[in-house]
Design an enzyme around this catalytic site. Sequence first.
Site, PDB file in Angstrom:
ATOM      1  CB  ALA A   1       3.423   2.501   6.085  1.00 51.09           C
TER       2      ALA A   1
ATOM      3  CG  HIS B   1      12.288   5.271  -8.448  1.00 53.20           C
ATOM      4  ND1 HIS B   1      11.325   4.693  -7.676  1.00 53.20           N
ATOM      5  CD2 HIS B   1      13.081   4.263  -8.870  1.00 53.20           C
ATOM      6  CE1 HIS B   1      11.521   3.393  -7.630  1.00 53.20           C
ATOM      7  NE2 HIS B   1      12.578   3.108  -8.338  1.00 53.20           N
TER       8      HIS B   1
ATOM      9  CE  LYS C   1       2.639   1.919   1.818  1.00 57.40           C
ATOM     10  NZ  LYS C   1       2.430   3.317   1.387  1.00 57.40           N
TER      11      LYS C   1
ATOM     12  CG  ASP D   1       6.772   6.051   7.854  1.00 57.31           C
ATOM     13  OD1 ASP D   1       5.646   5.509   7.738  1.00 57.31           O
ATOM     14  OD2 ASP D   1       7.480   6.347   6.885  1.00 57.31           O
TER      15      ASP D   1
ATOM     16  CG  PHE E   1       8.941   5.533   1.976  1.00 59.82           C
ATOM     17  CD1 PHE E   1       9.271   4.413   1.246  1.00 59.82           C
ATOM     18  CD2 PHE E   1       7.978   6.392   1.473  1.00 59.82           C
ATOM     19  CE1 PHE E   1       8.657   4.157   0.021  1.00 59.82           C
ATOM     20  CE2 PHE E   1       7.358   6.144   0.255  1.00 59.82           C
ATOM     21  CZ  PHE E   1       7.693   5.021  -0.470  1.00 59.82           C
ATOM     22  CG  ASP E   2      11.157   6.454  -1.923  1.00 63.45           C
ATOM     23  OD1 ASP E   2      11.651   5.666  -1.110  1.00 63.45           O
ATOM     24  OD2 ASP E   2      10.671   6.110  -3.002  1.00 63.45           O
TER      25      ASP E   2
ATOM     26  CE1 TYR F   1     -16.042  20.614   3.293  1.00 60.46           C
ATOM     27  CE2 TYR F   1     -15.790  21.242   5.593  1.00 60.46           C
ATOM     28  CZ  TYR F   1     -15.333  21.258   4.286  1.00 60.46           C
ATOM     29  OH  TYR F   1     -14.156  21.908   3.978  1.00 60.46           O
TER      30      TYR F   1
END
Length: 458
Positions: free
Chosen positions: A217, A450, A258, A215, A124-125, A72
């Site tokens: 990714a 979407h 990604k 960001d 990004f969304d 854990y």
Amino acid sequence: MEIPYAESFRIKMVEPIRRSTREERECWIKDAKYNLFALRSDHVFIDLLTDSGTGAMSDRQWSAIMLGDESYAGSSSYFNMKKAIKDILGFDYFLPTHQGRAAENVLFSVLVKEGDVVPGNSHFDTTKGHIEFRKATAIDCTIDEANDTQNEHPFKGNIDLGKLEEVFKKYPKEKIPFVCVTVTCNTSGGQPVSMQNIKDVHALAKKYDIPLMFDSARFAENAYFIKKREKGYENKTIKEIVREMFKHVDMMTMSSKKDAIVNIGGFTAFRSEELFRKASTFNIMFEGYITYGGMSGRDMNALAVGLDEGTEFDYLETRIKQVEYLGAELDKYGIAYQRPVGGHAIFVDALKVLPNVPREEFPAQTLGVELYLESGVRGVEIGAILADRDPVTRENRYPKLELLRLAISRRTYTNNHMDVIAASLKNVFDRRDSIKRGFKIIYEAPIMRHFTVELDRA
Ligand code: F0G
């Protein structure tokens, strides 16, 4: 004779995929209310919906899975991930999360409050969603060249410094928690940000005392393009370029699905211990204890290996050459897409491929449905359905570009699959004069429509 290029891997495990008939696909897409997300994956022959979590892990990653430590707290897998993040990205502090949007949720819970503005390059969304959910505003400062699919600008993810400085001048610094730079910029077509632009944005943000965030990714694909397209970087390794990119930022979020080539996982990382402490509380509330945060030990192990593999030149060259191969096939047929080819996908210009479908009837979605009907290839609309309604006026927003994204999963398909995709698009393009009508919405959710929208033929 010149020796042709070949992939820098061989295949050890395969997964069968199934062809279908046009009659079957007509039933399935109608049942899915013409929403490509609503299709069963076994009704899809070649799946280009996303490159997120859909890549093939390596033998090294699968071996690391077997060595996962499921304690854990304080597992060896956590420390493997910590070491990879320190060695490759240079951050001392990080929190694991179950994926990228969870990292956004944790970090933005500390930093973003009502009335704030977050400038960046086409957020990004989910990033935009997490900003707007907190009643703050995302301001798009991407260079104008990104809006012309035929412009060959090599770094269409760049931030326009003039637009950014306008934001800095208009709002007090207390209202600007950070600048968000997405590398590569998914929304503008998987387009990279140049090192020069990263440096310039850093300098400008520093002048106004505003922190900088990546960001991240697809940060490794961004580094590949810097090596290939920016003077002075041709002889540097990807890892050297990555270290230089990250030197300029204070914090980052990461969707590891990604460029860390895992099926699930993410993290947020910081230079500031104080920020790490504040974010830890939200991580414990939303994700899990600070040494696993929504990930299993085995997944953290695979992620640590993936960060290393994902920043190796041979891997990246194989990956991006495949996207370029698809682009070159489309060039043969005169099919327009966001140029030059981006890192993870081809973004087909639906307004040019289906010129007769009115914008109110969603040309990119129409192209997506036609492509699926043609051969069972599934892409995703990046157009007016995704752009959604204006939160204040509730009017449909029509973005400058109306695109069908064909995302290529990492190490998953061969160039024969690329040939099928290109030929299918050609067939749709050849009958463009007969495709005059698109779709109308019969159901939409109040936010992020979407994913669950239901459509019928207009
Ligand atoms: N940032 C970028 C640039 C992304 O492309 C994504 C996800 C996220 C953040 C969120 O990460 O999915 O792990 O929560 N993009 C996927 C896509 C879904 O298909 O482009 P996530």
